[in-house]
Design an enzyme around this catalytic site. Structure first.
Site, short mmCIF file in Angstrom:
data_model
loop_
_atom_site.label_atom_id
_atom_site.label_comp_id
_atom_site.label_asym_id
_atom_site.label_seq_id
_atom_site.Cartn_x
_atom_site.Cartn_y
_atom_site.Cartn_z
N HIS A 1 3.73 19.50 4.41
CA HIS A 1 2.88 20.30 4.99
C HIS A 1 3.25 20.29 6.37
O HIS A 1 2.75 21.56 7.17
CB HIS A 1 1.71 20.08 4.57
CG HIS A 1 0.91 19.09 5.40
ND1 HIS A 1 0.85 17.85 4.84
CD2 HIS A 1 0.28 18.96 6.45
CE1 HIS A 1 0.48 16.97 5.84
NE2 HIS A 1 -0.05 17.82 6.85
N ARG B 1 -17.56 20.23 -16.73
CA ARG B 1 -17.37 18.82 -16.60
C ARG B 1 -16.68 18.19 -18.02
O ARG B 1 -16.92 16.83 -18.35
CB ARG B 1 -18.48 18.13 -16.45
CG ARG B 1 -18.70 16.99 -15.69
CD ARG B 1 -18.23 16.99 -14.36
NE ARG B 1 -18.23 15.82 -13.45
CZ ARG B 1 -17.70 15.88 -12.30
NH1 ARG B 1 -17.52 16.72 -11.51
NH2 ARG B 1 -17.80 14.66 -11.77
N LYS C 1 -8.75 -8.04 23.36
CA LYS C 1 -9.67 -8.69 22.59
C LYS C 1 -10.21 -7.64 21.55
O LYS C 1 -11.14 -7.88 20.57
CB LYS C 1 -10.93 -8.77 23.38
CG LYS C 1 -11.51 -7.19 24.16
CD LYS C 1 -12.81 -7.66 25.07
CE LYS C 1 -13.24 -6.45 25.57
NZ LYS C 1 -14.27 -6.63 26.48
N ARG D 1 -14.72 3.40 21.26
CA ARG D 1 -14.49 2.21 21.71
C ARG D 1 -12.98 2.27 22.00
O ARG D 1 -12.33 1.54 22.91
CB ARG D 1 -14.94 1.22 21.00
CG ARG D 1 -14.79 -0.08 21.65
CD ARG D 1 -15.40 -1.36 20.69
NE ARG D 1 -15.00 -2.67 21.33
CZ ARG D 1 -15.92 -3.21 22.36
NH1 ARG D 1 -16.71 -2.65 23.08
NH2 ARG D 1 -15.40 -4.32 22.81
N ARG E 1 -9.81 3.33 6.03
CA ARG E 1 -8.75 4.06 5.20
C ARG E 1 -8.49 3.68 3.77
O ARG E 1 -8.98 4.44 2.95
CB ARG E 1 -7.23 4.19 5.92
CG ARG E 1 -6.31 5.03 5.12
CD ARG E 1 -4.91 4.73 5.68
NE ARG E 1 -3.87 5.63 4.95
CZ ARG E 1 -3.36 5.42 3.93
NH1 ARG E 1 -3.72 4.09 3.28
NH2 ARG E 1 -2.31 6.17 3.21
N LYS F 1 -6.55 -8.74 30.30
CA LYS F 1 -7.18 -8.36 31.69
C LYS F 1 -6.44 -8.62 32.73
O LYS F 1 -6.67 -7.89 33.75
CB LYS F 1 -8.50 -9.07 31.41
CG LYS F 1 -9.60 -8.68 32.50
CD LYS F 1 -10.87 -9.38 32.43
CE LYS F 1 -12.02 -8.83 33.35
NZ LYS F 1 -13.41 -9.57 32.98
N ASP G 1 -2.37 20.90 11.13
CA ASP G 1 -2.78 20.91 9.53
C ASP G 1 -2.84 22.61 9.33
O ASP G 1 -3.10 22.81 8.04
CB ASP G 1 -4.08 20.60 9.40
CG ASP G 1 -3.99 19.04 8.97
OD1 ASP G 1 -2.88 18.44 8.78
OD2 ASP G 1 -5.08 18.46 8.65
N ASN H 1 -10.35 -5.66 15.91
CA ASN H 1 -11.15 -4.42 15.50
C ASN H 1 -10.35 -3.22 14.97
O ASN H 1 -10.62 -2.50 14.36
CB ASN H 1 -12.00 -4.00 16.69
CG ASN H 1 -13.18 -4.96 17.24
OD1 ASN H 1 -13.63 -5.70 16.36
ND2 ASN H 1 -13.51 -4.86 18.44
N ASP I 1 -5.82 11.96 14.45
CA ASP I 1 -6.03 12.64 13.39
C ASP I 1 -6.95 11.58 12.42
O ASP I 1 -7.86 12.22 11.75
CB ASP I 1 -4.78 12.94 12.80
CG ASP I 1 -4.78 13.46 11.49
OD1 ASP I 1 -5.87 14.17 10.94
OD2 ASP I 1 -3.79 13.33 10.47
#
Length: 541
Positions: free
Chosen positions: A128, A369, A256, A231, A268, A461, A101, A260, A209
């Site tokens: 960028h 504001r 499995k 995880r 996001r 597995k 970045d 997730n 990232d």
């Protein structure tokens, strides 16, 4: 973030997200340069800080976090595939994470999106990531760090593959198209293809990232983070995957974990709904864009470059010596610009001083504001980009025909998903001078209306070295049918000449007109029904 312990070999940083993290001494030397320290003065979430008071974090700490996670994932994969991953590979991946970045401008994605898109003389899409590579080269040269890199076993001579590898990881190498089935990258051979998926993974969007900015942004925004990156690291493996009758090595997850992984993209979407595309944040950034354009070529805001000349604000990204000096501080410079310069002697100077005063007034409104008003939000059916632009042109023309000044409907924000995952600030505007231009931003899972997880691979597995896709139907029965959400927004500048009651009256007139326009054109008016930030099936009603 403070150094807690120092040894000859490394430094330990106390990070609020990842705890105590230990960084290689070469990374510390990169951090301790003016080019990297510049990131302390660039807000991670741009204008979001004007909405969420906790969102004060900067690109500096995010970059350190990405370097840490890149090292974690690379070292975990090295434990399982020791013969494939060397210490030099791990170090290069960490450097790429640290420096990915470096090329961000003021207020992060605001600069390369909303601001640069508005500058008319730019005939190419500036990114960028390209500036990050140029700043990385500048950093190495100015601080004589190539020699230090060589001392740690990296190949940094004229044909040094390690420097090429770092640059390829920064600038989204998956964008490159192989020719004649030849391996397109020079930094690493084909058998190490998976290393390109750690820092910036354009194939699936699953990379470190995101892992850091999910955790860090949620922490500072005060919203929950549903994705557990630790995880993911625990279950990650390098597997052989068959693609187009050839075998490639990819980072794969356990079968499995497939359901997730959708949490990554739901998270996001949640951050973008609740923060990045907050309508007040967008108003602030539109005002900031207007102010910067007004002073872009003002002589007192030009930046000295490496050859002794000067650049406009919008040109500074072409010279890293000048770009190093361009940060969020430009906001304060405009806001607190001291009057009393010598009297303008020409019409051109008078115009520039007038533009500067207008820019100051805009930023003063931000501080008080007194923001541009969002007078319309609507959802629309799936249409081509040309159809959408035509309807927006008709909206502006209809408003003018209805007796209202087109200049008052300055910013039309069109929200739809683009293929580029990076945060979502491509902007344009409608007004008298440029009636043909529209504004767009992105709100979605990051890969248009494509299911990003359909591009991921998994191992079982009983077959830990073989990766394969898993059909969506085998994952979960209530996953989204659509992976993007589309919205139209209209902003009104509410001129300072109007008094409070006049502003309210005018705003209500715009809202009523917009409501009728939506009804006539088959759009759903969202002024009273803003989409929920946590809806499980975005874009699917």
């Amino acid at each position: 973030m403070e150094n807690q312990r120092e040894t000859k070999e490394s430094k330990v940083f106390n990070d609020p997200i990842h705890g105590h993290i230990e960084l290689h001494p070469l990374l510390v030397k990169i951090i301790d340069t003016p080019q990297f320290q510049r990131l302390r003065n660039i807000k991670q979430l741009g204008g979001v800080y004007f909405v969420y008071p906790g969102a004060s974090h900067n690109r500096f700490e995010h970059s350190i976090g990405v370097a840490h996670l890149a090292g974690q994932l690379a070292k975990k994969l090295a434990e399982l595939k020791e013969s494939l991953i060397s210490d030099q590979d791990v170090l290069c991946v960490q450097i790429a994470g640290l420096c990915h970045d470096l090329g961000h401008g003021p207020f992060s994605h605001f600069f390369d999106g909303m601001f640069m898109d508005k500058i008319q003389f730019i005939f190419f899409k500036w990114r960028h990531e390209k500036a990050s590579i140029e700043m990385f080269k500048h950093l190495l040269d100015k601080n004589d760090l190539k020699k230090v890199m060589g001392e740690y076993g990296l190949k940094v001579d004229k044909d040094g593959t390690d420097l090429v590898f770092i640059e390829e990881m920064i600038e989204n190498p998956q964008d490159k198209k192989p020719q004649n089935d030849a391996w397109p990258y020079k930094g690493r051979e084909e058998k190490k293809s998976f290393l390109y998926e750690i820092v910036s993974n354009k194939k699936t969007g699953i990379d470190v990232d995101k892992f850091d900015y999910f955790a860090r942004d949620c922490h500072h925004l005060g919203i929950p983070n549903s994705f557990d990156h630790q995880r993911f690291v625990m279950f990650a493996r390098v597997c052989d995957v068959e693609e187009d009758r050839k075998k490639f090595k990819h980072i794969c997850s356990r079968d499995k974990e497939s359901a997730n992984l959708y949490d990554i993209f739901q998270q996001r979407l949640s951050i973008h709904r609740r923060a990045c595309q907050h309508k007040i944040k967008m108003a602030v950034e539109i005002m900031l864009k207007d102010a910067l354009i007004l002073v872009d070529d003002h002589p007192d805001f030009k930046i000295q470059n490496s050859k002794g000349g000067t650049f406009h604000i919008s040109q500074a990204n072409g010279d890293m010596e000048a770009y190093t000096k361009l940060t969020d501080h430009v906001f304060e410079r405009i806001l607190h610009y001291q009057e009393g310069r010598k009297e303008s002697s020409s019409k051109e100077e008078m115009q520039k001083e007038s533009d500067l005063e207008k820019a100051r007034e805009i930023l003063q409104r931000v501080m008080k504001r007194d923001l541009y008003r969002c007078v319309g939000q609507a959802k629309f059916k799936k249409k081509s980009e040309e159809e959408i632009k035509e309807r927006l042109k008709n909206l502006v023309n209809d408003i003018q025909d209805d007796g209202k000044d087109r200049d008052e409907v300055n910013n039309v924000t069109l929200t739809y998903t683009m293929g580029n995952e990076k945060p979502i600030t491509k902007k344009y505007s409608y007004d008298k001078k440029e009636p043909e231009k529209s504004e767009d931003v992105t709100l979605g899972y990051g890969m248009e209306n494509v299911d990003p997880i359909s591009k991921a691979y998994y191992y079982r597995k009983d077959s830990p070295d073989k990766g394969e896709p898993i059909p969506k139907s085998d994952v979960f029965s209530v996953l989204p049918d659509w992976f993007s959400d589309e919205m139209l927004r209209v902003y009104w500048k509410n001129p300072k000449e109007l008094k409070d009651e006049d502003i309210k009256t005018k705003e209500e007139e715009f809202k009523e007109f917009f409501k009728d326009w939506c009804k006539d054109n088959g759009y759903k008016d969202l002024n009273k029904e803003v989409p929920s930030a946590g809806r499980a099936t975005p874009g699917n009603e």
